[in-house]
Write a protein that holds these residues in place. Structure first.
Motif, mmCIF file in Angstrom:
data_model
loop_
_atom_site.group_PDB
_atom_site.id
_atom_site.type_symbol
_atom_site.label_atom_id
_atom_site.label_comp_id
_atom_site.label_asym_id
_atom_site.label_seq_id
_atom_site.Cartn_x
_atom_site.Cartn_y
_atom_site.Cartn_z
ATOM 1 N N ALA A 1 -8.488 1.108 4.198
ATOM 2 C CA ALA A 1 -6.943 1.263 4.073
ATOM 3 C C ALA A 1 -6.424 2.820 3.864
ATOM 4 C CB ALA A 1 -6.683 0.460 2.750
ATOM 5 N N GLY A 2 -7.406 3.775 3.999
ATOM 6 C CA GLY A 2 -7.111 5.064 3.916
ATOM 7 C C GLY A 2 -6.862 5.589 2.306
ATOM 8 N N LEU A 3 -7.244 4.877 1.273
ATOM 9 C CA LEU A 3 -7.078 5.248 0.093
ATOM 10 C C LEU A 3 -8.154 6.105 -0.423
ATOM 11 C CD1 LEU A 3 -5.791 1.781 -1.079
ATOM 12 C CD2 LEU A 3 -4.366 3.625 -0.745
ATOM 13 N N ARG B 1 -18.657 -3.340 -0.622
ATOM 14 C CA ARG B 1 -17.766 -3.934 0.336
ATOM 15 C C ARG B 1 -16.389 -3.735 0.108
ATOM 16 N NH1 ARG B 1 -18.059 -10.702 1.124
ATOM 17 N NH2 ARG B 1 -16.922 -10.711 3.199
ATOM 18 N N ALA B 2 -16.109 -3.703 -1.181
ATOM 19 C CA ALA B 2 -14.542 -3.340 -1.696
ATOM 20 C C ALA B 2 -14.213 -1.939 -1.662
ATOM 21 C CB ALA B 2 -14.531 -3.691 -2.934
ATOM 22 N N LEU B 3 -15.350 -0.910 -1.798
ATOM 23 C CA LEU B 3 -15.120 0.297 -1.265
ATOM 24 C C LEU B 3 -14.890 0.616 0.065
ATOM 25 C CD1 LEU B 3 -17.561 1.895 -4.229
ATOM 26 C CD2 LEU B 3 -15.027 1.651 -4.133
ATOM 27 N N LEU B 4 -15.521 -0.150 0.911
ATOM 28 C CA LEU B 4 -15.432 0.053 2.319
ATOM 29 C C LEU B 4 -13.912 -0.273 2.733
ATOM 30 C CD1 LEU B 4 -19.003 -0.987 3.701
ATOM 31 C CD2 LEU B 4 -17.986 1.446 3.789
ATOM 32 N N LEU B 5 -13.578 -1.243 2.104
ATOM 33 C CA LEU B 5 -12.066 -1.685 2.382
ATOM 34 C C LEU B 5 -11.050 -0.703 2.034
ATOM 35 C CD1 LEU B 5 -10.268 -3.789 3.839
ATOM 36 C CD2 LEU B 5 -10.701 -5.364 1.615
ATOM 37 N N LEU C 1 0.875 -1.300 0.044
ATOM 38 C CA LEU C 1 0.078 0.081 0.036
ATOM 39 C C LEU C 1 0.722 1.168 0.090
ATOM 40 C CD1 LEU C 1 -2.724 -1.024 2.561
ATOM 41 C CD2 LEU C 1 -2.922 -1.013 0.007
ATOM 42 N N GLU C 2 1.857 1.114 0.651
ATOM 43 C CA GLU C 2 2.782 2.173 0.878
ATOM 44 C C GLU C 2 3.639 2.767 -0.629
ATOM 45 O OE1 GLU C 2 1.948 0.707 4.689
ATOM 46 O OE2 GLU C 2 3.184 -0.437 2.918
ATOM 47 N N ILE D 1 -17.659 7.978 -4.351
ATOM 48 C CA ILE D 1 -16.177 8.440 -3.615
ATOM 49 C C ILE D 1 -16.013 9.978 -3.755
ATOM 50 C CG2 ILE D 1 -13.585 8.534 -4.197
ATOM 51 C CD1 ILE D 1 -14.038 5.595 -5.527
ATOM 52 N N VAL D 2 -16.113 10.392 -2.660
ATOM 53 C CA VAL D 2 -15.746 12.113 -2.510
ATOM 54 C C VAL D 2 -14.328 12.448 -2.348
ATOM 55 C CG1 VAL D 2 -17.952 12.324 -1.630
ATOM 56 C CG2 VAL D 2 -16.161 11.984 0.209
ATOM 57 N N GLU D 3 -13.579 11.662 -1.843
ATOM 58 C CA GLU D 3 -12.156 12.115 -1.675
ATOM 59 C C GLU D 3 -11.135 10.998 -2.410
ATOM 60 O OE1 GLU D 3 -10.770 13.341 1.901
ATOM 61 O OE2 GLU D 3 -12.511 14.581 2.553
ATOM 62 N N ASN D 4 -10.220 11.084 -3.320
ATOM 63 C CA ASN D 4 -9.297 10.342 -3.683
ATOM 64 C C ASN D 4 -8.087 10.925 -3.951
ATOM 65 O OD1 ASN D 4 -8.339 8.151 -5.304
ATOM 66 N ND2 ASN D 4 -9.655 8.439 -6.963
ATOM 67 N N PRO D 5 -7.351 11.094 -3.058
ATOM 68 C CA PRO D 5 -6.006 11.988 -2.884
ATOM 69 C C PRO D 5 -5.162 11.400 -4.083
ATOM 70 C CG PRO D 5 -6.328 10.765 -0.930
ATOM 71 C CD PRO D 5 -7.655 10.493 -1.659
#
Length: 279
Positions: free
Chosen positions: A158-160, A150-154, A130-131, A178-182
């Motif tokens: 994971a902070g993604l 379920r996948a989006l919640l995971l 992930l890093e 999705i409202v934030e996708n840094p």
């Protein structure tokens, strides 16, 4: 003339009696045939559902039942076959998926036996951790309603990404929520059964437990992160049947066998945490 009419009436009464007797015999024969049907036909995904069913065969045999397992490789045919009467039950889906199928297809299938849950995992593809995930990386997720949620919640755990308020395990979310996708991640919606094969083409993939197992991936050992058990238990996998059949002798026998100590031991020993029994 009176004698002739009397004779005709007597003959008609005899025919009526014979017809009634014949009807009763037919009904009795039908009931007997139904009670003599000791075969239970269940549709299932190959892993782990069909494997768990096969582990219950001996228990059912001891009780006088024969279990026939019909394997399906997608998430649509097992329910349509059950609706059409080709199966007595199926075992491949969780309750949110079952509810969504009923809603979209006007069906009346019900959960008869709660069995297990399979933790979702995020698996490495072209990116190992992930890093290391780069800006604009691609992540594959299942494209069917409840499993995409379920996948989006995971991914959120994971902070993604961040999802809009109100998205929970019972929602039908998509990447549009999705409202934030840094990291400007490219979320690719793919049929669940194709996700393991997508790993060589994407950076990460969120894969359903059964399809991960079929690809020799174990959520506890091979994934970068698994979902919160609180979420996972919402997606308990069930044996489903047509409404009204949940109290039948076949379903009762199937429940006794599947929730036996022998089957629970099989699940624990075989899947080592990638499949968690709920009974």
């Amino acid at each position: 003339m009176k004698k002739k009419i009397a004779a005709l009436l007597a003959g008609a009464l005899c025919l009526s009696a014979l017809a009634a007797c014949g009807g009763n015999n037919t009904q009795a024969n039908g009931d007997s045939a139904a009670s003599d049907d000791k075969t239970i036909t269940v549709g299932a995904s190959p892993t782990p559902h069909a494997e768990i069913l096969n582990a219950a065969k001996d228990v059912l045999a001891e009780a006088g039942w024969t279990l026939e397992v019909v394997e399906f490789t997608d998430y649509v045919q097992p329910n349509t076959a059950l609706v059409d009467g080709d199966l007595d039950a199926n075992y491949f889906q969780h309750i949110p998926y079952l509810n969504n199928f009923n809603k979209e297809n006007g069906a009346d299938l019900v959960s008869a036996i709660e069995m297990h849950y399979e933790p979702f995992g995020i698996y490495p593809g072209k990116t190992a951790t992930l890093e290391e995930l780069a800006d604009g990386a691609t992540i594959a997720v299942p494209n069917d309603g409840s499993n995409e949620t379920r996948a989006l919640l995971l991914l959120q755990d994971a902070g993604l990404i961040t999802l809009k308020d109100g998205i929970d395990p019972t929602s039908d979310a998509t990447k549009l929520d999705i409202v934030e996708n840094p990291k400007n991640l490219d979320i690719q919606e793919i049929a669940a059964e194709q996700l393991p094969r997508s790993l060589e083409d994407v950076d990460l993939a969120v894969i359903n437990g059964n399809y991960a197992l079929q690809a020799d991936l174990n959520a506890k050992e091979d994934s970068l992160i698994t979902e919160n058990p609180e979420y996972a238990q919402v997606y308990v996998n069930v044996v489903a049947c047509r409404s009204g059949d949940e109290t039948s002798d076949k379903i009762a026998a199937l429940k006794d066998a599947l929730q036996s100590d022998a089957v629970k031991q099989f699940i624990d020993d075989t899947y080592k945490g990638a499949v968690v029994a709920t009974f």
